[in-house]
Design a protein around this motif. Sequence first.
Motif: not given
Lengths: 168, 168
Positions: A5, A9-10, A13, A16-17, B73
């Motif tokens: 996972k 991720m791009d 993402e 963000d995480v 986005r």
Amino acid sequence: MDMEKVNSMDFGEFVDVFGNVIERCPLIAAAVWSQRPFSDLEDLEKHFSAFIDALPQSGQEGVLRCHPDLAGRELQRGTLTAESQREQGAGLTSLGAEERLRAELNAQYRARFGFPFVLAARLSDREAVLRELARRLHRPPALELRTALGEVKKIGRLRLADLVGADP
Amino acid sequence: MDMEKVNSMDFGEFVDVFGNVIERCPLIAAAVWSQRPFSDLEDLEKHFSAFIDALPQSGQEGVLRCHPDLAGRELQRGTLTAESQREQGAGLTSLGAEERLRAELNAQYRARFGFPFVLAARLSDREAVLRELARRLHRPPALELRTALGEVKKIGRLRLADLVGADP
């Protein structure tokens, strides 16, 4: 979250995480994304640490300066990130005698080293924090920089383990 | 704000004021503080640029990845920083045909280079932005990285001039 996972991720993402694994330094997570795929949590951690180690000294000091000052003005203003608030635990937001002493030692520390006192506070109780601050206040600057960056990495390791959902 | 004022700031104040000169990279302002005192605005700018130039490639890409994706986005979600919103001007928050084309070219750009398209948008009109995106999309990655970092520095120069209150 498994590594498959994470590796899928791009960069948006991923930032963000993992953007606050190193406090207020999404730049570092964003740089680490270049090193994917990651074999496991340890490998991911290793790249965060390696990036910090490769920074010029001003950049390493910059990483520390992005950290909140324990018992300092960010606590008083209530502008801590959610992660920092959790890690600093209950009770540290009201200033008693012990906190005033700590604020004083903190101010001395900032003046001496040019960055705030950073400690993986989740690992320690309040008294231990104060003792550690007093102990580290008089060390040679080059040694203290290394110690402080070690704490940054320890905090990052705990945050990464939380995010990926593994035991630290 | 004169340079005497800037040079008198502690690192906390400095990061509060200049932390977003490079979008979402307070680490860079925090590192630049190590280089004080600054003789003038140009000298201050020079240290921001020099720090970016000294980063490893992953770090330079990381700086770009901290920027919002024009028509991407972040615009749709409304999570742009105040500075970015101002710079991107009126009208760019609604998606028409031109914006859909731009979103498509942006996606291609992100996939090709691994960072979002960055442009000092305040300097250009919408059509020019789209034309520039189409032009830069097919360049060699190493050249495009340099160009994109040049835009980051241009944005930083404008923000610094705004903050210090000088003509850019």
